[in-house]
Design a protein around this motif. Structure first.
Motif, mmCIF file in Angstrom:
data_model
loop_
_atom_site.group_PDB
_atom_site.id
_atom_site.type_symbol
_atom_site.label_atom_id
_atom_site.label_comp_id
_atom_site.label_asym_id
_atom_site.label_seq_id
_atom_site.Cartn_x
_atom_site.Cartn_y
_atom_site.Cartn_z
ATOM 1 N N THR A 28 0.813 -1.221 0.000
ATOM 2 C CA THR A 28 0.000 0.000 0.000
ATOM 3 C C THR A 28 0.846 1.271 0.000
ATOM 4 O O THR A 28 0.295 2.367 0.024
ATOM 5 C CB THR A 28 -0.884 0.062 1.272
ATOM 6 O OG1 THR A 28 -0.031 0.020 2.425
ATOM 7 C CG2 THR A 28 -1.844 -1.114 1.324
ATOM 8 N N ARG A 29 2.171 1.118 0.000
ATOM 9 C CA ARG A 29 3.038 2.289 0.127
ATOM 10 C C ARG A 29 2.884 3.233 -1.066
ATOM 11 O O ARG A 29 3.080 4.438 -0.947
ATOM 12 C CB ARG A 29 4.504 1.830 0.253
ATOM 13 C CG ARG A 29 5.290 2.453 1.355
ATOM 14 C CD ARG A 29 4.834 2.066 2.739
ATOM 15 N NE ARG A 29 5.290 0.765 3.138
ATOM 16 C CZ ARG A 29 4.480 -0.232 3.496
ATOM 17 N NH1 ARG A 29 3.175 -0.059 3.494
ATOM 18 N NH2 ARG A 29 4.951 -1.393 3.848
ATOM 19 N N HIS A 30 2.515 2.667 -2.228
ATOM 20 C CA HIS A 30 2.411 3.500 -3.441
ATOM 21 C C HIS A 30 1.218 4.440 -3.390
ATOM 22 O O HIS A 30 1.120 5.364 -4.199
ATOM 23 C CB HIS A 30 2.341 2.608 -4.681
ATOM 24 C CG HIS A 30 1.091 1.779 -4.741
ATOM 25 N ND1 HIS A 30 0.863 0.743 -3.881
ATOM 26 C CD2 HIS A 30 0.011 1.850 -5.541
ATOM 27 C CE1 HIS A 30 -0.314 0.204 -4.156
ATOM 28 N NE2 HIS A 30 -0.852 0.855 -5.156
ATOM 29 N N ILE A 31 0.260 4.219 -2.478
ATOM 30 C CA ILE A 31 -0.836 5.181 -2.334
ATOM 31 C C ILE A 31 -0.675 5.997 -1.047
ATOM 32 O O ILE A 31 -1.620 6.634 -0.584
ATOM 33 C CB ILE A 31 -2.235 4.517 -2.393
ATOM 34 C CG1 ILE A 31 -2.372 3.417 -1.330
ATOM 35 C CG2 ILE A 31 -2.507 3.966 -3.791
ATOM 36 C CD1 ILE A 31 -3.817 2.938 -1.143
ATOM 37 N N GLY A 32 0.523 5.974 -0.490
ATOM 38 C CA GLY A 32 0.806 6.831 0.664
ATOM 39 C C GLY A 32 0.381 6.246 1.986
ATOM 40 O O GLY A 32 0.369 6.955 2.991
ATOM 41 N N VAL A 33 0.011 4.963 2.003
ATOM 42 C CA VAL A 33 -0.416 4.323 3.250
ATOM 43 C C VAL A 33 0.782 3.617 3.880
ATOM 44 O O VAL A 33 1.452 2.815 3.230
ATOM 45 C CB VAL A 33 -1.565 3.327 2.991
ATOM 46 C CG1 VAL A 33 -1.845 2.491 4.238
ATOM 47 C CG2 VAL A 33 -2.821 4.075 2.559
ATOM 48 N N GLN A 265 6.236 8.372 7.456
ATOM 49 C CA GLN A 265 5.678 8.774 6.168
ATOM 50 C C GLN A 265 6.361 7.951 5.079
ATOM 51 O O GLN A 265 7.506 7.545 5.221
ATOM 52 C CB GLN A 265 5.873 10.272 5.957
ATOM 53 C CG GLN A 265 5.006 11.063 6.929
ATOM 54 C CD GLN A 265 5.003 12.552 6.679
ATOM 55 O OE1 GLN A 265 5.621 13.030 5.741
ATOM 56 N NE2 GLN A 265 4.303 13.271 7.511
ATOM 57 N N THR A 266 5.619 7.729 3.980
ATOM 58 C CA THR A 266 6.095 6.763 2.987
ATOM 59 C C THR A 266 7.221 7.303 2.121
ATOM 60 O O THR A 266 7.984 6.530 1.556
ATOM 61 C CB THR A 266 4.935 6.317 2.088
ATOM 62 O OG1 THR A 266 4.321 7.495 1.540
ATOM 63 C CG2 THR A 266 3.908 5.539 2.881
#
Lengths: 323, 243
Positions: A28-33, A265-266
């Motif tokens: 989910t890191r690619h959507i900032g989660v 933060q990602t």
């Protein structure tokens, strides 16, 4: 009716911060989660292991004590991690071992004696609806936890258990081996894998980084832990923002390093000394403000060997007694 | 600056590599990053844990118990050797973001106008007539960093961030623009608000935008904004942090 909620505990007192944590939220890191998951993976994994649960089973992360639970049924639990002066029916609760709790009995956490975070696993595991594939509770993102919206435990909460009772008394040790029980008050040396910008720090700063004694700052939480000591200087002051991996040690312009942990933060744009190993990040998360730590470079092979050795303690296979 | 040949594989722990493809921000980077992301998904399969694309890099996180870093390095080198930009995604998905530009919901419109020596109308025009690309997501779930702004609009962040920026706030800082997906603290200049949900649990994949998408801001009036479900509550002037 296999899905009917089965209540294991009722929250009598919530304390400052108690969160449900599985292994974390991935993919989910690619959507900032962010990742979430246990700040001290080591203690979290042992809690599950002692309770007879598979790796990844949701566990309570209790920060700085204050939590009081009442059992709604007979349960088997294991509490690991920080010594938060936990009690069972007003008697000291043994840590790092399996304990039986009868219906109506209470488990409570007091003030921290050593370390910051304790982990309470229950045999069979806590149960909540996953959000983006995980129940990991990230308050800032309003994701995960028992309510799915990132809420920490509150007084009156009813903590649901997995309906699949996963406990098999013969499947797990009753107590963690002695070398696996850290002394969280002892002076600490953290293993750091040097990263790509390491050579951009000045020679003196590199010497300082690995020779100075660093003090854990007040600003320490699940996002990151700030270390105070000699100011480190880097020839790169800022970079184009890029992904940040677990345990990355970034150095903002004030020269005071920040180790980035589970709720980081990602992406970010400060140069980094490298990454703490997962086990070192776990240990750092147990340090109270003022704790003295040192950094030590570790080689790739040694870090991987240590990680494999640690992971070899735990069970990843689907539990056969659920069939 | 770290000088070296690009692309470059940089260690990021025992379970990751930072693939550095470029050293400057450019829209043309996106087609390469998108192609490499897709190739990684195929090449790593179940061993892939996370992919974090950003302006010039792709962070690849894998399970070190399934694939060793040496194997991962070889696999990434092979992917890079035959990488071609993604023609299908060179365009990206297009989003029209209906925005009510107004001082009540965009309290920094006047500041931006002053800093750019433009009227507020000209600021709105400059912001809404350009098409942006999503370079990265981060800061908070669904927060998309878009650019690049018309150079006349370039202005610094607020000296004192607001402790509470309303959901849907359309903002600018530096050469970039963004929409705040949820209520968070924030230091960007607020110039309007949209009813669009950037991060929505009822949407498959949650995030409206992905890296590489194209975005246009379309000026709408208050009635349209409200009819789309927008909350017109003005930004409170007292929500600035004092620290």
């Amino acid at each position: 009716m296999a899905n009917r909620a089965m209540v294991g505990f009722r929250v009598m007192r919530a304390g400052p911060l108690a969160l449900l944590q599985d292994a974390g939220r991935f993919g989910t890191r690619h959507i900032g989660v962010t990742q979430g998951g246990p700040a001290d993976m080591h203690a979290w994994a042992w809690a599950n292991q002692l309770a007879g649960n598979q790796w990844g089973t949701p566990v309570l992360e209790v920060t700085l004590g204050g939590l009081e639970l009442e059992a709604e049924r007979d349960l088997t639990i294991a509490v690991t991690g920080a010594d938060l002066t936990a009690r069972h029916q007003n008697q000291p609760l043994p840590l790092w071992r399996r304990v039986r709790i009868a219906a109506g009995e209470r488990v409570s956490f007091g003030a921290p004696a050593a370390g910051v975070r304790a982990y309470l696993a229950v045999s069979g595991g806590f149960k909540a609806e996953p959000v983006l594939g995980s129940v990991a509770c990230v308050v800032r993102e309003q994701l995960g936890g028992f309510d799915g919206h990132g809420r920490k435990l509150e007084e009156g909460d009813q903590l649901t258990l997995s309906s699949a009772e996963g406990f098999s008394p013969h499947a797990a040790e009753a107590e963690a081996p002695v070398p696996e029980k850290p002394d969280y008050s002892a002076p600490l040396t953290l293993d750091l894998l040097p990263g790509a910008q390491i050579a951009d720090f000045t020679g003196k700063s590199l010497f300082d980084a690995f020779n100075a004694s660093w003090q854990v700052d007040q600003r320490a939480d699940r996002m990151g832990v700030r270390l105070s000591g000699p100011a480190l200087r880097c020839n790169i002051t800022s970079m184009v923002s890029e992904g940040i991996s677990m345990g990355a040690v970034q150095v903002p312009p004030d020269g005071q390093p920040i180790a980035l942990l589970n709720d980081r933060q990602t992406i970010g744009g400060y140069p980094r000394l490298g990454n703490l190993t997962a086990l070192s990040a776990s240990r750092l998360s147990q340090c109270q403000p003022g704790h003295q730590v040192r950094l030590r470079p570790i080689g790739f092979e040694a870090a991987l060997r240590e990680h494999r050795q640690f992971m070899g303690n735990f069970s990843f296979l689907p539990s056969s007694n659920n069939i | 600056m770290n000088v070296g040949v690009l692309p470059r594989l940089e260690p990021a722990g025992i379970d990751g590599y930072m693939v550095r493809l470029f050293d400057t921000i450019d829209e043309d980077n996106l087609a390469w990053l998108s192609a490499l992301s897709r190739d990684c998904e195929t090449a790593f399969g179940q061993a892939l844990v996370d992919l974090v694309p950003s302006y010039t890099t792709l962070l690849v996180i894998f399970d070190p118990l399934q694939i060793s870093a040496w194997q991962a390095r070889i696999r990434l080198s092979e992917l890079l050797a035959r990488l071609t930009p993604d023609p299908a995604l060179a365009g990206g998905k297009l989003h029209d973001v209906a925005t009510w530009y107004h001082p009540e919901v965009g309290p920094d419109l006047a500041r931006v106008a002053e800093l750019s020596s433009l009227t507020e109308e000209a600021v709105i025009k400059a912001h809404s007539e350009r098409e942006y690309r999503v370079f990265a997501l981060g800061f908070s779930p669904g927060f998309a960093f878009m650019g690049l702004l018309d150079s006349s609009l370039t202005c610094p962040r607020l000296d004192t961030p607001r402790s509470r920026v309303p959901r849907g706030s359309v903002a600018i800082a530096g050469q970039q623009t963004a929409v705040y997906p949820t209520v968070t603290p924030g230091g960007w200049n607020l110039i309007g608000r949209t009813a669009a949900r950037l991060f929505d649990r009822d949407r498959d994949g949650f995030s409206l935008m992905k890296v590489g998408d194209r975005v246009r801001f379309v000026a709408v009036d208050r009635n349209t904004f409200e009819s789309e479900g927008g909350d017109p509550t003005p930004v409170s002037p007292t929500t600035k942090e004092t620290r």
